[in-house]
Each structure stands twice: as structure tokens, then as C-alpha cells.
Design a protein around this motif. Sequence first.
Motif, mmCIF file in Angstrom:
data_model
loop_
_atom_site.group_PDB
_atom_site.id
_atom_site.type_symbol
_atom_site.label_atom_id
_atom_site.label_comp_id
_atom_site.label_asym_id
_atom_site.label_seq_id
_atom_site.Cartn_x
_atom_site.Cartn_y
_atom_site.Cartn_z
ATOM 1 N N GLY A 278 46.884 41.178 32.225
ATOM 2 C CA GLY A 278 45.741 41.718 31.513
ATOM 3 C C GLY A 278 45.512 40.942 30.226
ATOM 4 N N LYS A 279 44.492 41.341 29.516
ATOM 5 C CA LYS A 279 44.087 40.631 28.314
ATOM 6 C C LYS A 279 44.995 40.948 27.131
ATOM 7 C CE LYS A 279 40.598 38.627 27.789
ATOM 8 N NZ LYS A 279 40.205 37.195 27.824
ATOM 9 N N LEU A 280 45.214 39.943 26.299
ATOM 10 C CA LEU A 280 45.953 40.078 25.053
ATOM 11 C C LEU A 280 44.935 40.241 23.927
ATOM 12 C CD1 LEU A 280 48.473 37.166 25.710
ATOM 13 C CD2 LEU A 280 48.938 39.614 25.920
ATOM 14 N N VAL A 281 45.027 41.364 23.219
ATOM 15 C CA VAL A 281 44.024 41.737 22.233
ATOM 16 C C VAL A 281 44.676 41.896 20.868
ATOM 17 C CG1 VAL A 281 42.294 43.474 21.591
ATOM 18 C CG2 VAL A 281 42.647 42.889 24.002
ATOM 19 N N VAL A 282 43.946 41.488 19.822
ATOM 20 C CA VAL A 282 44.380 41.741 18.445
ATOM 21 C C VAL A 282 43.299 42.562 17.744
ATOM 22 C CG1 VAL A 282 45.811 39.676 18.272
ATOM 23 C CG2 VAL A 282 43.402 39.547 17.618
ATOM 24 N N THR A 283 43.741 43.404 16.808
ATOM 25 C CA THR A 283 42.815 44.245 16.062
ATOM 26 C C THR A 283 42.928 43.962 14.569
ATOM 27 O OG1 THR A 283 44.447 46.041 15.992
ATOM 28 C CG2 THR A 283 42.825 46.086 17.780
ATOM 29 N N PHE A 284 41.837 44.238 13.838
ATOM 30 C CA PHE A 284 41.765 43.946 12.413
ATOM 31 C C PHE A 284 41.779 45.240 11.593
ATOM 32 C CE2 PHE A 284 39.807 40.515 14.746
ATOM 33 C CZ PHE A 284 40.275 39.384 14.125
ATOM 34 N N VAL B 150 40.283 36.010 33.874
ATOM 35 C CA VAL B 150 39.124 35.818 34.733
ATOM 36 C C VAL B 150 39.386 36.390 36.120
ATOM 37 C CG1 VAL B 150 37.604 34.132 35.815
ATOM 38 C CG2 VAL B 150 38.369 33.772 33.469
ATOM 39 N N ALA B 151 40.559 36.110 36.670
ATOM 40 C CA ALA B 151 40.884 36.605 38.006
ATOM 41 C C ALA B 151 40.881 38.124 38.056
ATOM 42 C CB ALA B 151 42.241 36.058 38.444
ATOM 43 N N GLN B 152 41.342 38.761 36.990
ATOM 44 C CA GLN B 152 41.343 40.224 36.967
ATOM 45 C C GLN B 152 39.928 40.779 36.975
ATOM 46 O OE1 GLN B 152 43.803 41.006 33.570
ATOM 47 N NE2 GLN B 152 45.437 39.750 34.443
ATOM 48 N N PHE B 153 39.030 40.177 36.180
ATOM 49 C CA PHE B 153 37.642 40.609 36.239
ATOM 50 C C PHE B 153 37.050 40.315 37.615
ATOM 51 C CE2 PHE B 153 37.690 40.245 31.499
ATOM 52 C CZ PHE B 153 37.308 41.551 31.225
ATOM 53 N N PHE C 23 36.686 49.260 21.091
ATOM 54 C CA PHE C 23 36.550 47.895 20.579
ATOM 55 C C PHE C 23 37.541 46.936 21.237
ATOM 56 C CE2 PHE C 23 34.269 49.803 16.878
ATOM 57 C CZ PHE C 23 33.145 48.991 16.932
ATOM 58 N N SER C 24 38.760 47.386 21.474
ATOM 59 C CA SER C 24 39.758 46.507 22.104
ATOM 60 C C SER C 24 39.338 46.130 23.519
ATOM 61 C CB SER C 24 41.128 47.185 22.124
ATOM 62 O OG SER C 24 41.631 47.339 20.819
ATOM 63 N N GLU C 25 38.839 47.095 24.280
ATOM 64 C CA GLU C 25 38.379 46.819 25.643
ATOM 65 C C GLU C 25 37.148 45.915 25.627
ATOM 66 O OE1 GLU C 25 39.803 51.076 27.614
ATOM 67 O OE2 GLU C 25 37.848 50.899 26.614
ATOM 68 N N ALA C 26 36.218 46.202 24.716
ATOM 69 C CA ALA C 26 34.997 45.405 24.641
ATOM 70 C C ALA C 26 35.287 43.961 24.253
ATOM 71 C CB ALA C 26 34.028 46.039 23.642
ATOM 72 N N ALA C 27 36.255 43.766 23.345
ATOM 73 C CA ALA C 27 36.605 42.407 22.922
ATOM 74 C C ALA C 27 37.165 41.583 24.066
ATOM 75 C CB ALA C 27 37.614 42.464 21.774
ATOM 76 N N ALA C 28 37.763 42.249 25.050
ATOM 77 C CA ALA C 28 38.369 41.547 26.181
ATOM 78 C C ALA C 28 37.352 41.060 27.200
ATOM 79 C CB ALA C 28 39.372 42.478 26.871
ATOM 80 N N LEU C 29 36.102 41.488 27.073
ATOM 81 C CA LEU C 29 35.121 41.290 28.142
ATOM 82 C C LEU C 29 34.413 39.940 28.187
ATOM 83 C CD1 LEU C 29 33.454 42.509 30.490
ATOM 84 C CD2 LEU C 29 31.922 43.488 28.762
ATOM 85 N N PRO C 30 33.900 39.376 27.084
ATOM 86 C CA PRO C 30 32.852 38.344 27.196
ATOM 87 C C PRO C 30 33.184 37.104 28.013
ATOM 88 C CG PRO C 30 32.856 39.250 24.993
ATOM 89 C CD PRO C 30 34.075 39.809 25.682
ATOM 90 N N ILE D 40 41.438 45.202 32.095
ATOM 91 C CA ILE D 40 42.874 45.479 32.118
ATOM 92 C C ILE D 40 43.475 44.861 30.855
ATOM 93 C CG2 ILE D 40 45.035 45.141 33.362
ATOM 94 C CD1 ILE D 40 43.340 44.799 35.916
ATOM 95 N N ILE D 41 44.100 45.695 30.042
ATOM 96 C CA ILE D 41 44.669 45.242 28.769
ATOM 97 C C ILE D 41 46.190 45.187 28.885
ATOM 98 C CG2 ILE D 41 44.865 45.691 26.299
ATOM 99 C CD1 ILE D 41 42.022 45.085 27.141
ATOM 100 N N ASP D 42 46.764 44.025 28.628
ATOM 101 C CA ASP D 42 48.222 43.898 28.621
ATOM 102 C C ASP D 42 48.798 44.519 27.365
ATOM 103 O OD1 ASP D 42 50.767 42.158 29.690
ATOM 104 O OD2 ASP D 42 50.663 42.142 27.498
ATOM 105 N N SER D 43 48.227 44.164 26.214
ATOM 106 C CA SER D 43 48.761 44.658 24.951
ATOM 107 C C SER D 43 47.714 44.526 23.861
ATOM 108 C CB SER D 43 50.025 43.895 24.552
ATOM 109 O OG SER D 43 49.731 42.521 24.366
ATOM 110 N N VAL D 44 47.843 45.384 22.863
ATOM 111 C CA VAL D 44 47.014 45.329 21.657
ATOM 112 C C VAL D 44 47.962 45.271 20.468
ATOM 113 C CG1 VAL D 44 45.267 46.476 20.262
ATOM 114 C CG2 VAL D 44 45.192 46.686 22.773
#
Length: 332
Positions: free
Chosen positions: A326-332, A171-174, A133-140, A302-306
Motif C-alpha cells: 500500500g501507499k506510504l503517507v506522511v502528514t504535516f 499503481v498495481a494496487q489501484f 487527507f491521508s487517503e486522498a494524498a495517496a490517489l493522484p 490501500i495505505i501501508d502506513s501514515v
Amino acid sequence: MKALLLVDESQDKIAIREIEKPNPASGEVLIQLKAAALNHRDQWCRIGLYPGIEYGTVLGSDGAGVVVAKGEGVDDYWLGKEVIINPNINWGDNEAAQSVEYHILGMPSNGTFAEFVSVAADRLMEKPSHLNFSEAAALPLGGLTAFRAIFTKAQIQEKQKILVTGIGGGVAQFAFQFAVAAGAEVFVTSGSDNKLQTARKHGVSGGFIYKDEFWVKTAFNETGGFDAIIDSAGGSSMNDYLKLIRPGGRLVHYGSTTGLPKSLDMFRLFWCQASIHGSTMGSDSEFVKMTEFVNQKKIKPIIDSVRSFDDIVSAFDQMHEGRQMGKLVVTF
């Protein structure tokens, strides 16, 4: 439910508040979010540099979760599905450009920085099975913007030489990951050698520190120039890119974080038969193609942190300081 709102009464301009859980209207679904990711537009909204600011809006364009309820007219198929959300709203029928009614989830429409979000069912794609879920959230949002820049605008082909600038951004990383997956020979720029090292681990052929006074000369001597350059900085760097573009090459710009160029070397532009393309996030059909490409190539963001949603303000602060890779992600 808990949600992150854009507020005017706080110095931070963002705050977690308790608000009412939405009910899906006709044609909509209710998604229980498992993870959401930050984009620079979220920070721009926070500091008032995005058009159409409306206080009290739930920010966030990127999210992944599970469909837990549906409105009238929605197929039962979606109930219980793990999904990602296409953040486009009202792109329109013209693949070349968005409609005048176009906007992006998370401003002014309530977005993904909440425990639940209600969106139109036609905004859904099933979550790629190789992503959590964390990786998928970083995608759209970042993935769609990069896909349009790389394939629709730059028309990158196998074995072409590509430069992607400022690879600290999502965006550049993708963009460099998509270009590598397409078989291009990819080079990148960054202000950090650590970020260049990370990019090399993901398949790029080389990198350059743009703070180096002679990086343009070094890049040309090492590569002989590029068939396409993907950039979000703009500004005076435009003339540097014209020194690096091969005859008939494409300059694709999806942002202008350093402002407008003070001048533009028109002689070099027309003499080398180069073209300059503006690009934005991308159409609905490109979102489908992007997701299929990620599935096919098994690309992982690429995820920087969750971190926990309760710590989301610290993620905004990190983005403001530009410290992420990388992407900054939060989880619930």
C-alpha cells in the motif's frame, strides 16, 4: 517552511530543510498540505535514476490539502477548498501521448513534500468527500497511471479476466481495485503470500506467487488465460505473459523494473493476435475521469502506513526495501 529536498551533500541524498514559503503567481494557488504520499519516482530521484535531476528541488508528486491563498486571475471559489493535485504539467492536447514539454510535479518543479506548495489552479480537483487527507494524498499519480492502463489501454470490460502483476506497488494496487470495481474477474501476482491475502480481501479472485517456478502453468490451468495483463516489470516475464494472454488480448506495460527482455516470442505474439501497449501516467482529462470513478465507486487507497513528515526518510528507506503493501503517507 519545512521541505524535503534532494541534496548532494548528504549520504541519504534527501534532507528536511527550512526554505521560504512560496507565493502564488498569477493563475496559481497556495496549498497548505495536510498529507503527501511517496511514489517510486521519488526514490528513483533520490538514487539518481530519474532524468533531469536538479539538486535543491522539493520532491513529491502526490498531495492533498487546503487552498489558503490565490494569485491574480484565480476564482475565489477555490479559497478554503479541500483539494487534491493533478501532478501533470504540460501534458498537451494529444490524448494519445504527452508533449515534449511534459513533466511531473516534484522534479524539476517543487513538489508536495513541504508544508506549502504553489501550483496552477487548473491542477486542482476537490478532494473526494469519502476520503480523509491521508487517503486522498495517496490517489493522484498512482490512480491516474492505473486508470489509463486499465481503461484507456487495456479497455477492460465487465466479466473479462484480468491479471495485474506485482501488486506491492501503488499503481498495481489501484489497477486491481479499478478492475474489480469495473466488474472484471481479477487475478494478481506477488512475491508475498501476505500481499496476495490482502488483495483477496479487496475483491480479487485469486493470486499467484511469481517466485514459484510453475506459477505460469498454474495460472493458466486455473484461469484459461487472460483478456488483459497489466504489468510494470517487463524483462523476461514478457514471454510468460504471452503464454497467458488469450487470443486478441492486450499486454499493457507502464514500467520495466526488471529491464529489457532477452528475447521476445514473436511467433506467439502474432499467432494469438495479441497487442502490446506502453502506458504512462495519463492525461488531464483522464485525471478528471479517474477522480469521478473513485467518487462513484467509493474506492479507498490501500495505505501501508501514515507517519509524521519529520520521519519521511524512513518511508523512503521502506520503499527502497520493498516492504510496503500500500501507499506510504506522511502528514504535516
